[in-house]
Design an enzyme around this catalytic site. Structure first.
Site, PDB file in Angstrom:
ATOM      1  N   ARG A 195       0.659  -1.161  -0.152  1.00  0.00           N
ATOM      2  CA  ARG A 195       0.106   0.207  -0.088  1.00  0.00           C
ATOM      3  C   ARG A 195       0.707   1.509  -0.352  1.00  0.00           C
ATOM      4  NH1 ARG A 195      -2.818   3.347   4.360  1.00  0.00           N
ATOM      5  NH2 ARG A 195      -5.420   3.911   3.760  1.00  0.00           N
ATOM      6  N   LYS A 201      -5.481   5.072   8.444  1.00  0.00           N
ATOM      7  CA  LYS A 201      -6.038   5.664   6.716  1.00  0.00           C
ATOM      8  C   LYS A 201      -6.373   7.106   7.734  1.00  0.00           C
ATOM      9  CE  LYS A 201      -9.328   4.066   3.751  1.00  0.00           C
ATOM     10  NZ  LYS A 201     -10.015   2.351   3.864  1.00  0.00           N
ATOM     11  N   SER A 228     -12.553  -3.539  -1.044  1.00  0.00           N
ATOM     12  CA  SER A 228     -12.744  -2.934   1.084  1.00  0.00           C
ATOM     13  C   SER A 228     -13.712  -2.748   0.359  1.00  0.00           C
ATOM     14  CB  SER A 228     -11.820  -2.007   0.682  1.00  0.00           C
ATOM     15  OG  SER A 228     -10.332  -2.113   0.837  1.00  0.00           O
TER      16      SER A 228
HETATM   17  N1  3NM Z   1      -8.412  -0.165   5.121  1.00  0.00           N
HETATM   18  P1  3NM Z   1      -4.507  -0.380  11.393  1.00  0.00           P
HETATM   19  S1  3NM Z   1      -8.538  -0.066   7.378  1.00  0.00           S
HETATM   20  C1  3NM Z   1      -5.779   0.482   4.960  1.00  0.00           C
HETATM   21  O1  3NM Z   1     -11.721  -0.433   6.175  1.00  0.00           O
HETATM   22  C2  3NM Z   1      -7.551   0.752   5.245  1.00  0.00           C
HETATM   23  O2  3NM Z   1     -11.017  -0.457   4.786  1.00  0.00           O
HETATM   24  C3  3NM Z   1      -8.990  -0.119   6.232  1.00  0.00           C
HETATM   25  O3  3NM Z   1      -4.396   0.403   9.400  1.00  0.00           O
HETATM   26  C4  3NM Z   1     -10.469  -0.728   5.939  1.00  0.00           C
HETATM   27  O4  3NM Z   1      -4.075  -2.409  11.121  1.00  0.00           O
HETATM   28  C5  3NM Z   1      -6.564   0.708   7.289  1.00  0.00           C
HETATM   29  O5  3NM Z   1      -2.810   0.174  11.656  1.00  0.00           O
HETATM   30  C6  3NM Z   1      -5.972   0.902   7.983  1.00  0.00           C
HETATM   31  O6  3NM Z   1      -5.193   0.106  11.739  1.00  0.00           O
HETATM   32  C7  3NM Z   1      -5.400  -0.197   9.032  1.00  0.00           C
END
Ligand code: 3NM
Length: 209
Positions: free
Chosen positions: A42, A139, A110
């Site tokens: 990403r 995010k 997603s």
């Molecule tokens: N997508 P972390 S939440 C890249 O809800 C991403 O689709 C999300 O990072 C979604 O593990 C997210 O540090 C961030 O919380 C995930």
């Protein structure tokens, strides 16, 4: 060599903006040595040339480790580096258009509520990302937090594997697997950790379930 067949586990996402100031290639190496079952790139900032260079480096590492490699957002990049899959956001290419370009490669989408998950599955997604399950600061402008009960509802309804994402820690990963997620994804809890490999290991379902 083809990737090993995998049936779930820790879905690692390497984002150079969340590697604690370290080289994303070194962090990816650590993630793989910690047993990640999938590795996704990403990269929301930087130039295309930087993106391509990092994608090639991760492609080589994942090939050696026999772990599937997934590119976020960009079908051209996925094709260029012969990635095993592409992960699409709600504003990226449609599944149908991505399928035209990528053929049988794995397409993930997603999704952030049960209706989006249904739509993605009907459109032919091979895998559904669902979140944020917990609050995340990784995010920018995240969708509203969905929680474990809604994750469980989506997992029950889906006929394709679900990846739980958003604010996951090893402890919460256990709950996400119990809720029916096939995969648990994390960024900051692993790639920003002091011991990246140990953190990746702690997300494995045999440790967590
Ligand atoms: N997508 P972390 S939440 C890249 O809800 C991403 O689709 C999300 O990072 C979604 O593990 C997210 O540090 C961030 O919380 C995930």
């Amino acid at each position: 060599m083809d990737p090993k067949p995998v049936e779930g586990g820790f879905y690692a996402i390497v984002d150079p903006a969340h590697c604690g100031g370290r080289s994303p290639v070194e962090v990816a190496q650590q993630v793989l040595s910690g047993g990640a079952a999938v590795l996704q790139l990403r990269m929301k900032t930087g130039s295309d040339r930087e993106r391509v260079a990092l994608a090639w480096a991760l492609r080589e590492l994942t090939r050696t480790a026999r772990v599937p490699f997934v590119v976020n957002d960009r079908a051209d990049l996925a094709l260029l580096v012969d990635a095993d899959g592409l992960h699409l956001g709600q504003d990226d290419l449609s599944v149908a258009d991505a399928r035209r370009l990528l053929g049988a490669r794995q397409l993930g989408v997603s999704t952030h509520d049960p209706e989006q998950a249904r739509v993605a599955e009907r459109a032919g997604a091979d895998l559904i990302g669902f979140g944020p399950v917990f609050d995340t600061s990784t995010k920018e402008r995240p969708d509203p937090t969905v929680g474990l009960a809604t994750l469980a509802e989506v997992c029950r309804a889906a006929r394709v594997p679900v990846v739980a994402i958003g604010g996951l820690t090893p402890e919460r990963a256990r709950e996400a697997y119990r809720a029916g997620a096939t995969w648990v994804a994390a960024i900051s809890a692993v790639t920003a950790a002091d011991d990246v490999a140990a953190s990746a290991r702690a997300f494995a379902p045999e440790v967590g379930s």
